[in-house]
Every structure is written in structure tokens, then in C-alpha cells.
Design an enzyme around this catalytic site. Structure first.
Site, PDB file in Angstrom:
ATOM      1  CD  GLU A  82      -1.592  -2.456   1.548  1.00  0.00           C
ATOM      2  OE1 GLU A  82      -0.486  -2.573   2.120  1.00  0.00           O
ATOM      3  OE2 GLU A  82      -2.336  -3.436   1.321  1.00  0.00           O
TER       4      GLU A  82
ATOM      5  CG  HIS B  84     -10.215  -6.042   7.091  1.00  0.00           C
ATOM      6  ND1 HIS B  84      -9.218  -6.460   7.917  1.00  0.00           N
ATOM      7  CD2 HIS B  84      -9.839  -6.395   5.838  1.00  0.00           C
ATOM      8  CE1 HIS B  84      -8.273  -7.060   7.202  1.00  0.00           C
ATOM      9  NE2 HIS B  84      -8.622  -7.030   5.933  1.00  0.00           N
TER      10      HIS B  84
END
Lengths: 338, 319
Positions: free
Chosen positions: A62, A130
Site C-alpha cells: 500500500e 477491516h
């Protein structure tokens, strides 16, 4: 005109922008793999076939792919970066905050970083990592524009405006609002479909939207909370309390003109935020209201937010964590009666 | 070799310019007339000069907090840099960047990225843009040995590798990340070995030999332009001054310092030039005198250069 969910509207919006401008491309994890999902929530499904070489699947990196988006943007491209889950933005934050957001300023206004970062947020049965509401971490970063989309019309129009903007724009999306289908459908999803015009359109990045008019109390929300606020307003109306619901939508900058106009009418405001109360965007909005329109207030600002705990997994606790319709109704009712 | 006389003298001039610029900046800083902090590159001049000499004007570089040498080598003017150091609006970043963020996009230099390894994914992304746009440019990404321990190094280098991107990864290995010596933080201190694990070519070069650096960078640039990038160049060099500000380098061993001082890139190149037969000591002295004049005039101008008004505080946030 056609009825679409957020995932479909974003997909069409991305495709139209890629057709319009060869500088636009997508970069992220699992976004264009043949036989894959088209991103975790199907937004880029099928685009790799339509735009060969322009839907770039990255390693699980990322920080790296965000930095690549920044660098490509500085060289004239217009990347749309896809963060699979908003929580992973912490890994990418050096590139977003130290490079994308500051490059314009520290170059004395000579560098442009026209990039878009899309990220899904929201507590959705996936436990603590998440699930976080990430917008709070970026709204206070000078140099970033931060928006949150709660319906398909806005999603497409804001995506297009963000792609055409010469600055880094972060678009937050909610997992329960995508309308993703098939294996990627979400339990507990909320209908966020809209009638989408055939013609090209954009939605401004700096404006809130009044979703329902009312004169007794203003309810501010964004993403999923806009929908819960609308449901609460229906219940309140049955009791004779007319709530004005505003989708804040633009989280940085915040549109105090629209919020102030509403407060001049109602004098009362409930700010609803999915995410811990401490340090939330609702705290910023509350402070901003005091600075911009305190004269209109007839009662103190009320906030409905999640408690200061990580997002729990088990449904009974997760449902208690996330503000719901009844908590919004209760807060607004009490406020309307003061 | 004689046919290269003008080119070699130009390299020498750049080396001397960087050294004298840095020495003057150090003086100004210690004197207290120049604001901010400084990270200097005395002793490392040949890495910047050798690499940038192999680039075209429209090629790009990314730099670090130790970027004065890179900037001068890429063609930024003494004046725009001194003005920047004095915080003037006529500086290359209007005084908003400062020492650690020197840059000028028109001259192919991104403002310095002062987060260690932060420029590596960024440079890979710039190279991705060149590839997508089918432009023949390359980007040279400068970083120190300290950056190799960062996650951003791995992520950026890996993506540059899998997509064959035109980026020259230039590791200026000066043996120290701030005050920490490389052997304490690397099991294998040969940085160029890492390239093989990503599937591309790495090379260790004497970073204090400007012609060796130039030759290696030329090879790397050619490979990158031919779609055979990236290339990792490890340039062995040494920082003669502190990491920053008033650092007296007590962590550098005396014998190590002496050994590296004996391999000073400018003195070595001067000897090479004088051996040519068509370059005299007077030629080199004239270059030094010219550079000194240029810097002295630059400092005088910079001290009088226009400072921003308070209204400038809130401009340049958004395009």
C-alpha cells in the site's frame, strides 16, 4: 437515465473518465485480475478488458503503490488509487500526508498532484482491522480534499470531479452502500441506488447536500449515517418533529454555508458519526459550528457517535458500536424538546 | 581523453561548486545569518555530478534531505538555491521548501523528499508515468544507505522491477545513517547485492571517482531507456561533515576518516586532470576563483532578496 448502485456508478464513472482522458489510470490490489473480483467491492470489474494496460494490479504494497500514484500524478498522469480497505491507509499515509498533500506547498506552488484515492470504510462483521472510519485521520491534513459519498449519483459525480481536480482527493465509500453483487454482496447492505443521468455530470467536492427539509432540528451525517438519519427523520416526522437532514459529504473543507443556513432555521443540531467520538470529524464540525454559526444555536450541539473502543466483531457488539436509527431518533427528540 | 577536456573541466567545476557552496552555507549557518537546519554533502560531490552528467535535461531526479549537491548538479542555480535557504520568495520553492526540499520541476528535480526512502516509490511512479506515456525519460532516484532498511525501499524497488521501469536507483552509501554505521544495521552491507533478489542488475561503484560514476550512470540510463530498467547503483562514498547542523562526527573512527579524506573526489579528479597534460593548475585555480565569486555574489543577493509577506502563508496549498 438508469438506476444504479454505487459500485456500478463508480465503475461507469471511472470508465468514462478513462475514455475521456488517456492520462487516467487505476492502480491498486486485485483490481483487474482476470477471473477476480474487480477490487474488493467490484468497482473495477471488467475494466481491465476494456482498458488494457491501464488497470494496474500491484503487489500487496500500500505504501509503495500510493507513492507510485503520487509520482505518476506529478508527471502528468491522473491515477485513481484503490485502497482495498480503508484501514490499510495507515500503511500509505506517509505518501499521502508527507508527499501528496505537501508537494504543492513545499514546491512553492509549482508541483501538481492530481490523484484520487478511493477507500471503503465501515464496521461490517470483519472485526477491528477491516472496519475503521478512516476519514477522521485525513480531514485535518492541509493539502488534501476529503469527500464521502452516500449514494450512487454522488459517487459518480464526485469521482469525476475528483479525477478532474488538480489536487489529491480522498473519496471515502461505505461497504454497506456499494450494492456489490454476487459473492461480494454485503449482509446488512443499505439501498444507496440512484437514478443516473445518461449525460456527463460532476458533483462539487466542497458542498454539503440537504437530503430532507425540516424546521425543528438539523441532523448532520455522511456515508451510512446519512441513511440512518433519513430513517430517523421519518420516525420523528410521525411524532411531529420535522428534522432537516444534511449529508455533509465534503469533510474537508466542510460546507458551513449550507450547515449554517439550516441552523438559522432549526437552531438545533445533532451530528452523527460512525467512528469513535473522541477526535472524530463530528468534533471538528461542532467546533466549526461554534465559530461560524453559534448565534443560531438555541441548544448545545449534540453528537451521536461510536464509543471509544476498537470495532468489535460479534454482531451484538458491532450493532451496539455503530450509531443506529433509534439512537439518532432519541437524541433528536430530546434536543427538539429542549 | 583529451577530446573530453571541456566536459571534464565542467565536471570539475560542478564538483568545486558543490564543495564551495556547502562550505559557504556551513559558514552562514554557523554565523547565524541563515535560518533553518542543514544536511550537507561535502565528500560526496562526485555521486551527484557523475549521475546527473549522464542524464538529459528533461530526465528527472528525486533527492533527499541531503540534496544541495543533487540540485546544483541537475542545474539549479546558485542564486535560486541561496535565495531558498534565506527563505526568500525568489527561492526555487519561494522559501516554502528550504534546505531539505530543494527542487525545480523545470530543471528536472522534484523537491527533496526528506522522509527516508520516501522518494523511492515516488520515483518508481514517475517512471511508470514515463512508460505509460511512452516518453523516453528516465528518473534517477537518490537515497542513502539508511533507506535500504525502510519498507518503502522494498515496495518501490519491487514494483520498479516487476514492471521494468526506467529508474536508476542511486544508493549513496556513505557508511552512516545519521550516526549509525552500516554494519550495525545490515547483515550484508553490499547494497548492490539486493538488486539480484528483485531480478535486475546492481553494481557497486567507487563513488568518489566522478568518471566511474558517470560511466556507470550512463550504462544505467541507456538500459533504462531501452526498457531494461531498473538498475541499482551503489556508490561508495563518505560524508566529511556531520549528519546535520553542528554534528562533530565523533562516531566516525579517526583512521576511517583519514582513509576517506585521502580519497577525496575533488583532489583525485584534479590529479587526473593535471595528468592529462592540457589542463594546468592555473586552469583549476581559475575555476575555483570563478566559483567563489559566483557564490559570494549569490550570498549578497540572497541576503537582500525579497522575503514573503504574511499573505503568502496560506497560498500554494491547492492547485
Amino acid at each position: 437515465m438508469k438506476r444504479q448502485g454505487i459500485a456500478e456508478a463508480l465503475r461507469d464513472g471511472i470508465a468514462e473518465e478513462m475514455t475521456r482522458d488517456p492520462a487516467v489510470f487505476c492502480i491498486g490490489e486485485d483490481i483487474g485480475v482476470p477471473g477476480g473480483w474487480g477490487g474488493a467491492f467490484t468497482v473495477t470489474l471488467g475494466l481491465a478488458e476494456k482498458f488494457p494496460g491501464r488497470i494496474i494490479d500491484t503487489p500487496i504494497a500500500e505504501l509503495g503503490f500510493t507513492g507510485m500514484a503520487v509520482g505518476a500524478a506529478m508527471m502528468g498522469m491522473r491515477p485513481i488509487a484503490d485502497m482495498q480497505y480503508g484501514d490499510f491507509l495507515f500503511l500509505a499515509s506517509d505518501q499521502l500526508i508527507n508527499n501528496a498533500a505537501k508537494m504543492r506547498y513545499m514546491s512553492g506552488g509549482t508541483v501538481k498532484v492530481p490523484m484520487v484515492m478511493r477507500a471503503p470504510i465501515g464496521a461490517t462483521g470483519r472485526g477491528s482491522q477491516h472496519a475503521q472510519s478512516m476519514e477522521r485521520y485525513f480531514t485535518g491534513v492541509p493539502g488534501l480534499k476529503v469527500v464521502a459519498v452516500s449514494n450512487a449519483y454522488d459517487a459518480k459525480g464526485i469521482l469525476k470531479a475528483a479525477v478532474r481536480d488538480d489536487n489529491p482527493v480522498m473519496i471515502f465509500e461505505h461497504k454497506l452502500l456499494y450494492g456489490s453483487k454476487g459473492a461480494r454482496a454485503e449482509p446488512g447492505a443499505v439501498d444507496a441506488t440512484s437514478e443516473i443521468p445518461d449525460a456527463d455530470y460532476t458533483v462539487p467536492l466542497d458542498q454539503a447536500a440537504v437530503r430532507r427539509e425540516g424546521q425543528h432540528v438539523t441532523i448532520l451525517g455522511w456515508l451510512l449515517m446519512t441513511h440512518y438519519a433519513m430513517a430517523a427523520a421519518t420516525i420523528l416526522a410521525a411524532e411531529g418533529i420535522e428534522a432537516e437532514v444534511i449529508d455533509v459529504r465534503s469533510l474537508s473543507p466542510i460546507d458551513y454555508a449550507t450547515i449554517g443556513a439550516s441552523l438559522r432555521k432549526t437552531g438545533r443540531v445533532v451530528i452523527v458519526e460512525e467512528g469513535p467520538k473522541t477526535g472524530g470529524v463530528s468534533a471538528e464540525i461542532a467546533a466549526g459550528i461554534m465559530e461560524h454559526c453559534a448565534d443560531s444555536l438555541m441548544a448545545p450541539v449534540v453528537r451521536v457517535a461510536s464509543p471509544d473502543v476498537p470495532v468489535p466483531f460479534t454482531p451484538i457488539l458491532e450493532n451496539a458500536y455503530r450509531p443506529d436509527v433509534s439512537r439518532i431518533v432519541e437524541a433528536a427528540r430530546r434536543l427538539a424538546q429542549t | 581523453m583529451k577530446t573530453d577536456r571541456a566536459f571534464h573541466l565542467k565536471l570539475y567545476e560542478q564538483l568545486v561548486l558543490i564543495r564551495e557552496f556547502e562550505e559557504r552555507v556551513k559558514f552562514l549557518f554557523l554565523e547565524g545569518t541563515m535560518p533553518g537546519t542543514i544536511h550537507q554533502c561535502q565528500g560526496q560531490e562526485a555521486t551527484a555530478v557523475g549521475v546527473c552528467a549522464a542524464l538529459r535535461p528533461d530526465d528527472f531526479i528525486t533527492s533527499t534531505f541531503r540534496g544541495h549537491g543533487h540540485a546544483l548538479a541537475k542545474g539549479l542555480s546558485v542564486q535560486e538555491m541561496l535565495d531558498e535557504l534565506f527563505g526568500a520568495t525568489t527561492g526555487c520553492c519561494k522559501g516554502k521548501g528550504g534546505s531539505m526540499h530543494m527542487g525545480n520541476m523545470d530543471k528536472g528535480m522534484v523537491p527533496g523528499i526528506a522522509i527516508v526512502a520516501g522518494g523511492i516509490p515516488l520515483a518508481a511512479g514517475m517512471a511508470l508515468a514515463f512508460k505509460l506515456q511512452r516518453r523516453p525519460q528516465v528518473v534517477a532516484c537518490f537515497f542513502g544507505d539508511g533507506a535500504v532498511a525502510e519498507g518503502a525501499f522494498h515496495e518501490g524497488v519491487n514494483m520498479a522491477a516487476i514492471w521494468d521501469l526506467p529508474v536508476i536507483l542511486v544508493c549513496e552509501n556513505n557508511l552512516y545513517g545519521a550516526s549509525t554505521r552500516i554494519d550495525k544495521v545490515m547483515k550484508n552491507p553490499r547494497v548492490s547485492d539486493r538488486a539480484a533478489s528483485y531480478g535486475f542488475r546492481g553494481e557497486t561503484v567507487d563513488g568518489n571517482d566522478v568518471l566511474a560514476v558517470y560511466a556507470a550512470a550512463q550504462r544505467a540510463a541507456e538500459e533504462c531507456r531501452a526498457g531494461k530498467g531498473p538498475v541499482l547503483l551503489e556508490l561508495l562514498t563518505y560524508r566529511r561533515t556531520g549528519h546535520s547542523r553542528r554534528d562533530a562526527c565523533h562516531y566516525q573512527a579517526k583512521d576511517e576518516r583519514e582513509a576517506w579524506f585521502a580519497r577525496d573526489p575533488i583532489e583525485r579528479f584534479a590529479v587526473q586532470l593535471l595528468d592529462r597534460g592540457d589542463v594546468s593548475q592555473a586552469d583549476l585555480d581559475a575555476i575555483k576563483a570563478d566559483v567563489d565569486r559566483q557564490i559570494t555574489a549569490g550570498v549578497e543577493n540572497a541576503k537582500r532578496a525579497p522575503q514573503p509577506t504574511l499573505a503568502d502563508l496560506t497560498t500554494d496549498v491547492f492547485a
